[in-house]
Design an enzyme around this catalytic site. Structure first.
Site, PDB file in Angstrom:
ATOM      1  N   CYS A   2       0.865  -1.170   0.000  1.00 27.55           N
ATOM      2  CA  CYS A   2       0.000   0.000   0.000  1.00 27.55           C
ATOM      3  C   CYS A   2       0.906   1.226   0.000  1.00 27.55           C
ATOM      4  CB  CYS A   2      -0.862   0.019   1.252  1.00 27.55           C
ATOM      5  SG  CYS A   2      -1.822  -1.489   1.468  1.00 27.55           S
ATOM      6  N   ARG A  27       1.685   1.298  -6.075  1.00 28.35           N
ATOM      7  CA  ARG A  27       1.898   0.419  -4.924  1.00 28.35           C
ATOM      8  C   ARG A  27       0.634  -0.343  -4.541  1.00 28.35           C
ATOM      9  NH1 ARG A  27       6.555   1.657  -1.949  1.00 28.35           N
ATOM     10  NH2 ARG A  27       5.708   0.448  -0.240  1.00 28.35           N
ATOM     11  N   TRP A  75      -3.761  -1.957  -1.433  1.00 25.98           N
ATOM     12  CA  TRP A  75      -3.747  -3.259  -2.113  1.00 25.98           C
ATOM     13  C   TRP A  75      -4.261  -4.235  -1.068  1.00 25.98           C
ATOM     14  CZ3 TRP A  75      -1.364  -8.074  -1.545  1.00 25.98           C
ATOM     15  CH2 TRP A  75      -1.375  -8.900  -2.679  1.00 25.98           C
ATOM     16  N   ASN A 101       0.380   0.289   6.375  1.00 25.59           N
ATOM     17  CA  ASN A 101       0.879  -0.627   5.348  1.00 25.59           C
ATOM     18  C   ASN A 101       1.547  -1.783   6.078  1.00 25.59           C
ATOM     19  OD1 ASN A 101       1.899  -1.857   3.081  1.00 25.59           O
ATOM     20  ND2 ASN A 101       3.578  -0.402   2.799  1.00 25.59           N
ATOM     21  N   GLY A 102       1.224  -3.011   5.682  1.00 24.96           N
ATOM     22  CA  GLY A 102       1.807  -4.181   6.347  1.00 24.96           C
ATOM     23  C   GLY A 102       0.700  -5.113   6.808  1.00 24.96           C
ATOM     24  N   GLU A 483      11.354 -14.889 -18.027  1.00 19.96           N
ATOM     25  CA  GLU A 483      11.001 -13.482 -17.841  1.00 19.96           C
ATOM     26  C   GLU A 483      10.031 -13.019 -18.939  1.00 19.96           C
ATOM     27  OE1 GLU A 483      11.051 -11.472 -15.578  1.00 19.96           O
ATOM     28  OE2 GLU A 483      10.936  -9.482 -16.442  1.00 19.96           O
ATOM     29  N   LYS A 487       6.315 -11.516 -18.179  1.00 20.45           N
ATOM     30  CA  LYS A 487       5.905 -10.198 -18.673  1.00 20.45           C
ATOM     31  C   LYS A 487       4.561 -10.308 -19.380  1.00 20.45           C
ATOM     32  CE  LYS A 487       7.715  -7.756 -17.062  1.00 20.45           C
ATOM     33  NZ  LYS A 487       8.617  -8.221 -16.081  1.00 20.45           N
ATOM     34  N   GLU A 490       1.578 -11.278 -16.903  1.00 23.10           N
ATOM     35  CA  GLU A 490       1.174 -10.324 -15.867  1.00 23.10           C
ATOM     36  C   GLU A 490       0.466  -9.097 -16.426  1.00 23.10           C
ATOM     37  OE1 GLU A 490       4.312  -8.559 -13.458  1.00 23.10           O
ATOM     38  OE2 GLU A 490       5.693  -8.663 -15.133  1.00 23.10           O
ATOM     39  N   HIS A 506       8.798 -34.300 -22.986  1.00 23.22           N
ATOM     40  CA  HIS A 506       8.528 -35.172 -21.841  1.00 23.22           C
ATOM     41  C   HIS A 506       7.130 -34.956 -21.278  1.00 23.22           C
ATOM     42  CE1 HIS A 506      12.534 -36.754 -21.963  1.00 23.22           C
ATOM     43  NE2 HIS A 506      13.007 -35.525 -22.053  1.00 23.22           N
ATOM     44  N   LYS A 606       3.277  -3.032  -6.932  1.00 23.23           N
ATOM     45  CA  LYS A 606       4.702  -2.955  -7.259  1.00 23.23           C
ATOM     46  C   LYS A 606       5.595  -3.561  -6.187  1.00 23.23           C
ATOM     47  CE  LYS A 606       8.121  -1.402  -9.798  1.00 23.23           C
ATOM     48  NZ  LYS A 606       8.376  -2.203 -11.017  1.00 23.23           N
TER      49      LYS A 606
HETATM   50  C1  F6R Z   1       7.357  -8.622 -12.382  1.00 23.92           C
HETATM   51  C2  F6R Z   1       7.838  -8.016 -11.160  1.00 23.92           C
HETATM   52  C3  F6R Z   1       7.901  -8.870  -9.953  1.00 23.92           C
HETATM   53  C4  F6R Z   1       9.104  -8.471  -9.075  1.00 23.92           C
HETATM   54  C5  F6R Z   1       9.051  -9.238  -7.754  1.00 23.92           C
HETATM   55  C6  F6R Z   1      10.258  -8.930  -6.884  1.00 23.92           C
HETATM   56  O1  F6R Z   1       7.334  -7.707 -13.438  1.00 23.92           O
HETATM   57  O2  F6R Z   1       8.149  -6.853 -11.114  1.00 23.92           O
HETATM   58  O3  F6R Z   1       7.928 -10.221 -10.267  1.00 23.92           O
HETATM   59  O4  F6R Z   1      10.278  -8.757  -9.773  1.00 23.92           O
HETATM   60  O5  F6R Z   1       7.886  -8.904  -7.058  1.00 23.92           O
HETATM   61  O6  F6R Z   1      10.319  -7.577  -6.585  1.00 23.92           O
HETATM   62  P1  F6R Z   1      11.649  -6.918  -6.088  1.00 23.92           P
HETATM   63  O7  F6R Z   1      12.658  -7.013  -7.171  1.00 23.92           O
HETATM   64  O8  F6R Z   1      11.274  -5.503  -5.770  1.00 23.92           O
HETATM   65  O9  F6R Z   1      12.087  -7.671  -4.855  1.00 23.92           O
END
Ligand code: F6R
Length: 611
Positions: A2, A27, A75, A101-102, A483, A487, A490, A506, A606
């Site tokens: 949050c 966030r 969030w 937040n938490g 990756e 991308k 998500e 397999h 994020k």
């Molecule tokens: C995907 C993405 C997440 C972060 C993951 C770790 O696009 O951004 O998978 O990579 O939540 O976040 P950090 O790097 O901030 O620990």
């Protein structure tokens, strides 16, 4: 998870709170709220949905006059996203408003206790418990700071808190444990925020709160105390990036802007660390003697940062000629990990606040491991707790889906791998020089890939309505495909999976049928022919193949792919840094064509500060 903001000063608080929330909306974005101390007492407005709904509701802040307030963008963890569960939460007597937040882990027990004392709750959140408990203790001692101290001793879990009270006309109180909170020192007032981006427009002078600290913020200053209420002298830091770094600057989305910023982000991260052809890591103190004592190397991270770890495993094992174990932080922390005082543990995190990663780091540290953190956010918890930290200089990353942070992590891991291999003496002078040279050429080559964006947009227009996608490749291409697949899923909500090409037969190849989209990755030249045979296998089963390869292999690939993107050749170690760019662009354009909310994909946030 949050976003929290608080302001007290000589300006109207509400517009500042709304502006700060807008900058932190990445966030969390399922509901938002603000509380302002007006002449009629505390006024709280909150609403489900995006911040704009709240902003319209309070006419940009005009409806809430006052110079002291707090705000929150949520969030959801406890309780669905709705108006009632949105923050700020107000105590039953209406005397206290709070943002959190938490996660309060013992909230049920505290809630039962308070209910047995007759306290009535309105929301389903753990956060409301803190507001009610605070009022409960305040009614006992009539001293808000003392009441905060009592509450903090009773709650378990993680928190960043912003608190205002109608009995405290000129101050807000903040507290932190395992959840980020910064203090901002401005000319016209002072701030609290989850993230520097929220206050950068108003001040560059900040301090980072530490776990257990409590702060009293007034228009004229900020006093910080330990949990025992001993005063703390905070070190002030100056944020050196510009406010425009956290704005879209004419781009349609933050994600697109951040993709396009990658060459510069790499320049900032890599160039100062190469001098006279040598990798120089001034910020770390790892010596040859220490490295000789290391028996185990771990890389621990989550999500995309974990994918950087996957690529680095291949690269480091090649350069260092020793096993490297890559682990998901959420698994590692509970796996009774085999870390000891001879373990080097690399922690990768853009935010530096991911709870699982932080917990894994603490576990590794507790077992005697030495922590080297690769972090983007300066002053974040992981950066402060690690033994050594190397920053990626990607600048603020606002889009939820990471791009430039991933790229800078990857390049920095290449530098560290090279540096360690040189200490160990496991890399030849030729290979060392070749990797260094290619890292220096990387931004330019990346720009060449970015110039192909229209081609990729066209391929996205051909394939955006597919509902299942496989990314296949071998070795570094497999790690890179993980990756690429993340991308795509998500931000476009298309189901996709990354597979090691050789593993398809397999079992999973049974899912390939006429029209299945397969992204065939062929940038890892040593296994190009093998990867090609796997592309041929899926084609034979009716798959549509979009290939990503290197220019030197383009012609060979063309024979079997339906669409092809070729990136410049570079050293093997560096190749995934180029190969990922078309995959990022492809995901972006597919999501755009599907009408998705690219910067704020559903269910995500994020910075993941919950377990
Ligand atoms: C995907 C993405 C997440 C972060 C993951 C770790 O696009 O951004 O998978 O990579 O939540 O976040 P950090 O790097 O901030 O620990």
């Amino acid at each position: 998870m949050c976003g929290i903001i608080g302001y007290v000063g000589h300006q109207e608080a509400a517009p500042i709170l709304l502006d700060g929330l807008e900058r932190m909306e990445y966030r969390g974005y399922d509901s938002a709220g603000i509380a302002v101390r007006t002449i009629d007492g505390l006024q709280v407005k909150k609403s489900k949905g995006r911040l704009q709904v709240l902003s319209d509701m309070v006419r940009g802040g005009a409806d809430l006059p006052g110079t002291l307030g707090i705000g929150h963008t949520r969030w959801a963890t406890h309780g669905e996203p709705n108006d009632i569960n949105a923050h700020p939460h107000v105590s039953e007597g209406g005397n206290i408003a709070l943002v959190h937040n938490g996660i309060i882990e013992n909230y049920m027990e505290l809630k039962d206790y308070l209910m047995s004392k007759g306290v009535k709750f309105t929301s389903e959140t753990d956060s409301e418990v803190v507001a009610q408990l605070l009022e409960f203790h305040y009614n006992e001692c009539h001293d808000i700071l003392e009441a905060v101290g009592r509450v903090l001793r009773r709650i378990e879990g993680s928190y960043a808190l912003g608190i205002i009270s109608s009995d405290m006309p000129d101050a807000l109180i903040a507290a932190r444990k395992d959840s980020p909170l910064i203090l901002g020192y401005g000319a016209d007032g002072n701030y609290i925020a989850s993230d520097v981006t929220a206050v950068i427009k108003y001040t560059r002078e900040v301090a980072y709160m530490d776990d257990g600290e409590i702060a009293v913020i007034t228009p004229d200053g900020i006093n910080v105390f330990t949990s025992e209420m001993d005063p703390v002298e905070k070190e002030h830091k100056t944020v050196d990036w510009d406010v425009s770094a956290a704005e879209k600057g004419g781009y349609p989305h933050f994600m697109f802007k951040e993709i396009m910023e990658q060459p510069d982000a790499i320049r900032r991260t890599v160039f100062p660390r190469i001098r006279d052809g040598r990798v120089v890591l001034d910020d770390i103190t790892i010596t040859k003697e220490y490295l000789d004592s290391v028996t185990k190397v771990f890389i621990v991270a989550c999500g995309s940062s974990y994918h950087v770890g996957m690529v680095s495993k291949y690269n480091w094992e090649r350069l260092l000629r020793r096993p490297v174990e890559v682990a998901l932080a959420s698994e590692f922390r509970y796996s009774d990990p085999l870390v000891d005082e001879n373990s080097l543990v690399i922690i990768i995190s853009q935010s530096g606040e991911t709870l699982d990663t932080m917990a894994a780091m603490r576990e590794a540290k507790r077992r005697g491991g030495r922590i080297l953190a690769i972090v983007n956010v300066v002053g974040s918890s992981i950066a402060r707790e690690a033994d050594d930290v190397l920053y990626t200089w990607a600048g603020p990353e606002i889009a939820v889906a990471t791009t430039k942070a991933y790229s800078t992590q990857l390049a920095l891991m290449d530098l560290v791998g090279l540096y360690l291999a040189d200490l160990e003496g496991t890399v030849s002078a030729e290979e060392y020089a070749a990797v260094v040279e290619e890292l220096q050429l990387l931004p330019e080559k990346m720009e060449k890939v970015l110039e192909k964006k229209e081609d990729i947009q066209y391929f996205a227009s051909r394939y955006f309505n597919h509902n299942s996608v496989f990314f296949i490749g071998r070795n570094l291409d497999y790690a890179m495909g993980m990756e690429g697949s993340l991308k795509l899923k998500e931000i476009s909500y298309i189901h996709s999976e990354a597979y090691a090409s050789g593993e398809l037969k397999h079992g999973t190849i049974s899912l390939v049928e006429s029209g299945t989209l397969v992204v065939g990755l062929g940038t890892y030249v040593p296994l190009f022919d093998k990867a090609m045979s796997n592309v041929v296998e899926v084609k034979a089963r009716g798959a549509e193949v979009l290939a990503v390869t290197v220019e030197s292999m383009k012609e060979k690939m063309e024979k079997n792919a339906d669409a092809i993107v070729a990136v410049p050749d570079t050293h093997l170690v560096v190749q995934p840094s180029l190969g990922i760019v078309p995959l990022q662009l492809f995901s972006y354009y597919v999501a755009l064509m599907r009408g998705c909310d690219i910067d704020k994909p559903r269910n995500l946030a994020k910075s993941v500060t919950v377990e």
